[in-house]
Enzyme design. Sequence first.
Site, short mmCIF file in Angstrom:
data_model
loop_
_atom_site.label_atom_id
_atom_site.label_comp_id
_atom_site.label_asym_id
_atom_site.label_seq_id
_atom_site.Cartn_x
_atom_site.Cartn_y
_atom_site.Cartn_z
N HIS A 53 -3.02 -5.47 1.60
CA HIS A 53 -2.63 -4.64 0.46
C HIS A 53 -1.92 -5.53 -0.55
O HIS A 53 -1.30 -6.53 -0.20
CB HIS A 53 -1.69 -3.52 0.90
CG HIS A 53 -2.33 -2.48 1.75
ND1 HIS A 53 -1.80 -1.23 1.89
CD2 HIS A 53 -3.47 -2.49 2.50
CE1 HIS A 53 -2.56 -0.52 2.69
NE2 HIS A 53 -3.58 -1.27 3.08
N GLU A 55 0.82 -5.20 -2.14
CA GLU A 55 2.25 -5.37 -1.90
C GLU A 55 2.52 -6.41 -0.81
O GLU A 55 3.40 -7.26 -0.95
CB GLU A 55 2.91 -4.04 -1.46
CG GLU A 55 2.73 -2.92 -2.45
CD GLU A 55 1.54 -2.01 -2.15
OE1 GLU A 55 1.69 -0.79 -2.34
OE2 GLU A 55 0.48 -2.52 -1.74
N CYS A 83 2.22 2.56 0.69
CA CYS A 83 1.98 3.28 1.94
C CYS A 83 3.14 2.97 2.89
O CYS A 83 4.01 2.15 2.60
CB CYS A 83 0.64 2.86 2.54
SG CYS A 83 0.61 1.14 3.16
N CYS A 86 3.40 -0.78 3.74
CA CYS A 86 3.96 -1.61 2.66
C CYS A 86 5.43 -1.30 2.43
O CYS A 86 6.22 -2.21 2.15
CB CYS A 86 3.15 -1.41 1.38
SG CYS A 86 1.47 -2.08 1.53
#
Length: 145
Positions: A53, A55, A83, A86
């Site tokens: 991801h 992040e 999420c 993260c």
Amino acid sequence: MREDAYFLRIALQEAKQALEEGEVPVGAVIVMEGQIVARDHNRIEQLKDPTAHAEILCITAATNALQAKYLPNATLYVTLEPCAMCASAASWAQLGTIVYAASDPEKGFLRYSPSLLHPRTLVRKGLFAEEALSLLHHFFHLRRK
């Protein structure tokens, strides 16, 4: 607020790059003292890694660049509410601030546990939410064809 707009626009550029690459269009930027120390976008398909991801990639790049495992003076700008994975990574990194554009009522960390973040992490949200959501809607519309 002006600084938030500037760095969120860069995160949106990253999200657009993700869209061009066939990735879910989420972009992120980590900033310290007004300087970008990391920027990236989702690379899940490219890297064949469900943890890739935007992040996570930015946190890894920032800690490597700064040779530090904690980022209490850093701000993460991201186009979509992080999420749970993260948010947990941001907590472990002790990120000082998270600024996100669009909320994610389906998979965002607030749906599961607002306390996932480090207790000192500040959160701001909502700037450019429509633009970020438009990219996501466009991506999923293309996927459904």
